[in-house]
Design a protein around this motif. Structure first.
Motif, short mmCIF file in Angstrom:
data_model
loop_
_atom_site.label_atom_id
_atom_site.label_comp_id
_atom_site.label_asym_id
_atom_site.label_seq_id
_atom_site.Cartn_x
_atom_site.Cartn_y
_atom_site.Cartn_z
N GLY A 43 61.54 -50.26 24.81
CA GLY A 43 62.83 -49.64 25.18
C GLY A 43 63.86 -49.40 24.00
O GLY A 43 64.89 -48.67 23.93
N TRP A 44 63.35 -49.78 22.74
CA TRP A 44 64.14 -49.28 21.49
C TRP A 44 63.99 -48.13 20.89
O TRP A 44 64.32 -47.60 19.78
CB TRP A 44 64.07 -50.65 20.40
CG TRP A 44 64.70 -51.83 21.22
CD1 TRP A 44 65.31 -52.06 22.46
CD2 TRP A 44 64.50 -53.18 20.44
NE1 TRP A 44 65.65 -53.56 22.50
CE2 TRP A 44 65.02 -54.10 21.07
CE3 TRP A 44 63.96 -53.69 19.30
CZ2 TRP A 44 65.04 -55.43 21.04
CZ3 TRP A 44 64.16 -55.01 18.76
CH2 TRP A 44 64.44 -55.92 19.75
N LEU A 45 62.68 -47.70 21.09
CA LEU A 45 62.06 -46.13 20.78
C LEU A 45 62.77 -45.03 21.42
O LEU A 45 62.99 -45.03 22.43
CB LEU A 45 60.59 -46.14 21.10
CG LEU A 45 59.82 -44.95 20.51
CD1 LEU A 45 59.78 -45.06 19.05
CD2 LEU A 45 58.37 -45.20 21.22
N ARG A 46 63.12 -44.06 20.78
CA ARG A 46 63.77 -42.88 20.86
C ARG A 46 63.60 -41.44 20.01
O ARG A 46 63.02 -41.80 19.02
CB ARG A 46 65.27 -43.04 20.96
CG ARG A 46 65.86 -43.43 19.56
CD ARG A 46 67.12 -44.34 19.73
NE ARG A 46 67.75 -44.55 18.35
CZ ARG A 46 68.30 -45.47 18.12
NH1 ARG A 46 68.57 -46.57 19.05
NH2 ARG A 46 68.75 -45.87 16.75
N PHE A 47 63.81 -40.52 20.64
CA PHE A 47 63.82 -39.21 19.76
C PHE A 47 65.35 -38.85 19.42
O PHE A 47 66.13 -38.63 20.18
CB PHE A 47 63.27 -38.32 20.50
CG PHE A 47 63.09 -36.90 19.82
CD1 PHE A 47 61.91 -36.81 18.90
CD2 PHE A 47 63.79 -35.90 20.00
CE1 PHE A 47 61.83 -35.59 18.07
CE2 PHE A 47 63.66 -34.50 19.35
CZ PHE A 47 62.49 -34.52 18.28
N ASN A 48 65.28 -38.60 18.03
CA ASN A 48 66.93 -38.28 17.57
C ASN A 48 67.12 -36.85 17.31
O ASN A 48 68.31 -36.78 16.71
CB ASN A 48 66.98 -39.36 16.22
CG ASN A 48 66.24 -38.64 15.08
OD1 ASN A 48 65.67 -37.83 14.98
ND2 ASN A 48 66.01 -39.47 14.08
N VAL A 93 49.86 -50.41 31.71
CA VAL A 93 49.78 -49.08 31.04
C VAL A 93 50.52 -48.43 32.09
O VAL A 93 49.90 -47.60 32.85
CB VAL A 93 48.42 -48.68 30.63
CG1 VAL A 93 48.57 -47.29 30.01
CG2 VAL A 93 47.94 -49.73 29.56
N ASP A 94 51.87 -48.35 31.88
CA ASP A 94 52.50 -47.40 32.92
C ASP A 94 53.08 -46.07 32.44
O ASP A 94 52.71 -45.71 30.99
CB ASP A 94 53.71 -48.37 33.42
CG ASP A 94 54.79 -48.84 32.33
OD1 ASP A 94 54.54 -48.40 31.28
OD2 ASP A 94 55.49 -49.90 33.00
N ALA A 95 53.92 -45.31 33.06
CA ALA A 95 54.23 -44.23 32.68
C ALA A 95 55.19 -44.32 31.19
O ALA A 95 55.08 -43.47 30.45
CB ALA A 95 55.12 -43.45 33.64
N GLU A 96 55.99 -45.44 31.37
CA GLU A 96 56.71 -45.66 30.11
C GLU A 96 56.03 -45.99 28.81
O GLU A 96 56.29 -45.42 27.93
CB GLU A 96 57.77 -47.01 30.33
CG GLU A 96 58.87 -46.31 31.37
CD GLU A 96 59.79 -45.36 31.06
OE1 GLU A 96 60.34 -45.43 29.90
OE2 GLU A 96 60.00 -44.12 31.65
#
Length: 322
Positions: A43-48, A93-96
């Motif tokens: 949840g800490w992963l993102r595109f900046n 292994v879900d969509a997230e």
């Protein structure tokens, strides 16, 4: 080798079992070699706007229950700041998770880290379905959501049938049904959600009472194993389901299975894999966060995590030399 920056995408560090967790063993080995260890959650992963980044924690770790890590600093950092990234979030292994495997590849003008395991390989290798590429190595198996097909398969297996959710993990949702079980129709209806979701059905292997083998492969080579013996009142050998780890002796058949899998695993960048073998049959190929490292070390007097870090360091060195 100069110290590397090694990242771990994983479940909350607060929750790991320090005497059992395979990811924690890898972190300890990386730290022992002088590498910087960073950890972040999915949840800490993102595109900046230009590349993938995550809120990363630089940590020190120790095998000490209750105070097993310290946070040295915490800051947003690009994924490309890592030399190596272990993608070790536990299933499902879900969509997230699939989205995360796509995000970490977006490094903009930076260089992607060495991945263990490769994101594309993780996307392609469902832990139940990947083994279907080798039907001659497996027990008689069906994958379908159609109730009549499953009920017919169950009725024809005199020794019994194992049903598994395709996206299941840690032994959850695995059922044993006899050929005459009056619960069969209800169980199939429940697992398939009324025929809407496919499940895996496999002919029961009687040798499973003696345990199934988790064989750990690094770069396609077997480096350790654990025999997981089910309790008297359960059919599942998974340690998360109460299975007892015992020393595993690899047979010529086990080695044959490993040799068959090796080319495809290496081609897909699946560097750390745990395969499950029942009797003489391959049943699963676990690639997301295979466990058993600590138990294999204790039972086989090996250090699986050292072999994994050797591979990671080699891959970084080879990339630098290009």
């Amino acid at each position: 080798m100069a110290p590397l920056t090694i990242g771990f995408l994983m479940d909350p560090l607060e929750t790991v079992r320090v005497d059992h967790d395979s990811t924690f063993a890898l972190m300890l080995e990386a730290q022992k070699r002088g590498h910087q260890v960073r950890y972040f959650e999915q949840g800490w992963l993102r595109f900046n706007g230009t590349c993938a980044e995550a809120r990363m924690r630089h940590v020190t770790v120790r095998r000490e229950l209750g105070r097993h890590f310290d946070i040295l600093d915490e800051a947003p950092r690009p994924v490309s700041s890592l030399d190596v990234l272990f993608m070790r979030k536990d299933p499902p292994v879900d969509a997230e998770f699939l989205h995360a495997t796509q995000l970490v590849e977006l490094c903009g003008t930076g260089r992607p880290p060495v991945f263990i395991n490769e994101p594309a390989g993780l996307r392609d290798a469902n832990e139940k379905l990947f083994s279907l590429r080798y039907p001659d190595l497996m027990p008689d198996t069906r994958v379908t959501s159609e109730l009549p097909v499953l009920l017919d398969f169950i009725a024809r297996n005199a020794a019994g049938t194992i049903l598994k959710p395709v996206d299941g993990f840690a032994g959850k949702g695995i059922l044993f049904l006899s050929a005459t079980d009056r619960n069969a129709r209800s169980a199939v209806d429940m697992l398939t959600r009324g025929g809407r979701e496919a499940v895996m059905a496999q002919a029961y292997i009687p040798e499973s009472r003696q345990g199934d083998k988790r064989i750990l492969l690094v770069d396609g080579e077997p480096v350790g194993g654990v025999l997981r013996v089910p309790s008297d009142d359960d059919h599942r050998g998974n340690m998360a389901a109460g299975g007892v780890p015992q020393k595993a002796v690899l047979t010529p058949r086990d080695l044959e299975i490993c040799e068959r899998l090796k080319p495809e695993l290496v081609k897909r960048g699946l560097r750390l894999v745990g395969i499950d073998v029942l009797g003489t049959y391959l049943t699963e190929v676990n690639v997301t966060s295979p466990t058993g490292l600590v138990e294999a070390n204790q039972l086989d007097d090996v250090c699986v995590e050292a072999k994994v870090l050797d591979v990671a360091e080699r891959l970084v060195a080879e990339r630098a030399a290009r």
